[in-house]
Design a protein around this motif. Structure first.
Motif, PDB file in Angstrom:
ATOM      1  N   ARG A   1      -4.693  -0.366  11.332  1.00  0.00           N
ATOM      2  CA  ARG A   1      -3.248  -0.396  11.591  1.00  0.00           C
ATOM      3  C   ARG A   1      -2.586   0.898  11.117  1.00  0.00           C
ATOM      4  O   ARG A   1      -3.138   1.627  10.282  1.00  0.00           O
ATOM      5  N   GLU A   2      -1.373   1.145  11.599  1.00  0.00           N
ATOM      6  CA  GLU A   2      -0.590   2.330  11.228  1.00  0.00           C
ATOM      7  C   GLU A   2      -0.484   2.454   9.706  1.00  0.00           C
ATOM      8  O   GLU A   2      -0.663   3.538   9.139  1.00  0.00           O
TER       9      GLU A   2
ATOM     10  N   SER B   1       0.840  -1.209   0.000  1.00  0.00           N
ATOM     11  CA  SER B   1       0.000   0.000   0.000  1.00  0.00           C
ATOM     12  C   SER B   1       0.878   1.265   0.000  1.00  0.00           C
ATOM     13  O   SER B   1       0.428   2.338  -0.392  1.00  0.00           O
ATOM     14  N   ARG B   2       2.142   1.136   0.412  1.00  0.00           N
ATOM     15  CA  ARG B   2       3.048   2.299   0.445  1.00  0.00           C
ATOM     16  C   ARG B   2       3.359   2.822  -0.959  1.00  0.00           C
ATOM     17  O   ARG B   2       3.832   3.936  -1.122  1.00  0.00           O
TER      18      ARG B   2
ATOM     19  N   ASP C   1      -3.884   6.319   6.425  1.00  0.00           N
ATOM     20  CA  ASP C   1      -4.175   7.354   5.412  1.00  0.00           C
ATOM     21  C   ASP C   1      -5.216   6.905   4.380  1.00  0.00           C
ATOM     22  O   ASP C   1      -5.489   7.618   3.414  1.00  0.00           O
ATOM     23  N   PHE C   2      -5.748   5.700   4.566  1.00  0.00           N
ATOM     24  CA  PHE C   2      -6.701   5.159   3.578  1.00  0.00           C
ATOM     25  C   PHE C   2      -8.118   5.153   4.127  1.00  0.00           C
ATOM     26  O   PHE C   2      -8.333   4.983   5.321  1.00  0.00           O
ATOM     27  N   THR C   3      -9.074   5.315   3.205  1.00  0.00           N
ATOM     28  CA  THR C   3     -10.482   5.104   3.576  1.00  0.00           C
ATOM     29  C   THR C   3     -11.102   4.163   2.547  1.00  0.00           C
ATOM     30  O   THR C   3     -10.703   4.165   1.364  1.00  0.00           O
ATOM     31  N   LEU C   4     -12.067   3.370   3.002  1.00  0.00           N
ATOM     32  CA  LEU C   4     -12.751   2.433   2.107  1.00  0.00           C
ATOM     33  C   LEU C   4     -13.793   3.206   1.294  1.00  0.00           C
ATOM     34  O   LEU C   4     -14.708   3.795   1.858  1.00  0.00           O
TER      35      LEU C   4
END
Length: 405
Positions: A370-371, A339-340, A375-378
């Motif tokens: 998790r850390e 995801s990074r 920064d993500f949202t579904l």
């Protein structure tokens, strides 16, 4: 149906390799059906379909035939006689098929059909797991997963239109129909070998299940973007992504297996997909170099494969109960690491060919807590149930990364 000795013996040989030598069913059959050049399409179809049928119903048939693994040759013939009897085929008087207790076979089938693990021919652990995770839904899903998979094509818009492929196959007497909601899909009305057609050789289409085609659709890549397919394998979804991008921009296809990436290169050439670059993940540097470099990232994660039992029935007998825990740990690691690569404001799609919540929405919810997922949202997710769609079981989730501050 009249049984032909050489076809039945070829089926028994295939079953021996699959059950006793633990070889992959599709690879075994590729070898078997090339054995005799005189075999026509119907002969090859008999071997493949009968072998797959007996693999699919192994537990049920073995219980009826009262045989246990490892199956010696007489035992394999007993499994075959169960298959033939239940399919209403009159048995010839061959030595191998002597004394078949036809009435007892039918009686035992009726009796065992009342117990789900025998009726659906699955190991105990899989039945328990399915019920634990899906409750009442498990009955319908496992029944749907024992149906024969449809043959679905994905038309490659870089080379042809849906109508061109439809017309070309119609000339070969192969009838197809479009699938609502899956814009590049054509389903065969009857099974046929499409791989020998000029259209396939020229890259006009690939064979890809309708559910699988929804993944790139959800990712929605645009021409000119940089898109990463992080677990590309042999590249079915990379090819789909490249075609949706009209060959403009860059698709980076990553995998840990070089042989799969080589297969992808071969397919990309045939497809006329020139914007695909393959990279082998042979160290952590490969991912580090791509941190925050992609507009969109697809993680088509390794999974239990429970959603694709229709086309891979031998998975039922190869998978072990502890395998699921390992695969779930891998899924979480991949989400955290890959995801990074998403740029701020970019998109991530997480997908599996499983129907188990623990591999799907629960995996996504845990990531967001998790850390690595902060920064993500579904944005949205989709569960494709075999019992409702008639196709493979799939899960896909679209996640948005927040813009840089």
């Amino acid at each position: 149906m009249k049984l032909h000795r050489n076809l039945v013996f070829a089926t028994i040989d295939s079953l021996d390799l699959i059950f006793n030598q633990k070889k992959q069913a599709d690879k075994v059959l590729k070898g078997t059906i090339k054995r005799d050049k005189r075999w026509g399409a119907r002969d090859r179809g008999f071997i493949a379909e009968t072998t797959y049928d007996i693999v699919r119903w192994k537990r049920l048939y073995a219980e009826i035939a009262e045989v246990k693994e490892p199956f010696d040759r007489p035992n394999l013939f007993r499994l075959f006689t169960v298959w033939a009897t239940l399919n209403g085929i009159k048995l010839p008087d061959w030595k191998q098929l002597e004394d078949t207790p036809v009435r007892r076979i039918k009686g035992k089938f009726d009796e065992l059909s009342k117990i789900r693990k025998y009726r659906e021919s699955i190991p105990d652990w899989m039945d328990e797991l399915g019920e634990k995770e899906l409750g009442k839904r498990w009955d319908g899903e496992i029944a749907a997963l024992n149906q024969l998979a449809a043959v679905v094509l994905r038309v490659n818009p870089l080379k042809a239109t849906l109508q061109q492929v439809k017309d070309h196959l119609a000339d070969l007497e192969i009838e197809t129909e479009p699938i609502s909601g899956v814009p590049h899909a054509l389903q065969l009305k009857e099974r046929a070998n499409v791989f020998t057609s000029e259209a396939f050789k020229n890259g006009w289409f690939e064979v890809q299940d309708a559910s699988s085609q929804l993944v790139a659709q959800l990712l929605d890549p645009k021409p000119g973007m940089r898109v990463i397919d992080a677990c590309a394998g042999a590249g079915g979804k990379s090819l789909h992504i490249a075609s949706l991008m009209e060959n403009k921009g860059q698709v980076i296809s990553l995998d840990i297996y070089e042989n799969k990436l080589n297969e992808l290169k071969r397919r990309a050439k045939r497809n006329g997909a020139f914007n695909i670059e393959t990279r082998l993940i042979d160290s952590t540097k490969v991912i580090k170099k791509l941190i925050e470099k992609a507009d969109k990232v697809l993680i088509d994660a390794p999974c239990s494969g429970l959603g694709v039992l229709k086309r891979n029935p031998d998975t039922k007998w190869k998978a072990q109960s502890d395998f699921l825990e390992k695969v779930k740990a891998t899924q979480a690691e991949l989400l955290d690491s890959y995801s990074r690569m998403v740029k701020p404001g970019g998109d991530l799609v997480y997908a599996t060919c499983s129907i188990l919540p623990s591999e799907n929405d629960k995996q996504v919810k845990a990531f967001l807590k998790r850390e690595a997922g902060k920064d993500f949202t579904l944005t949205k997710d989709k569960k494709v149930w075999p019992s409702e769609s008639g196709y493979d079981g799939f899960y896909m989730a679209l996640l948005k990364k927040k813009e840089a501050e």
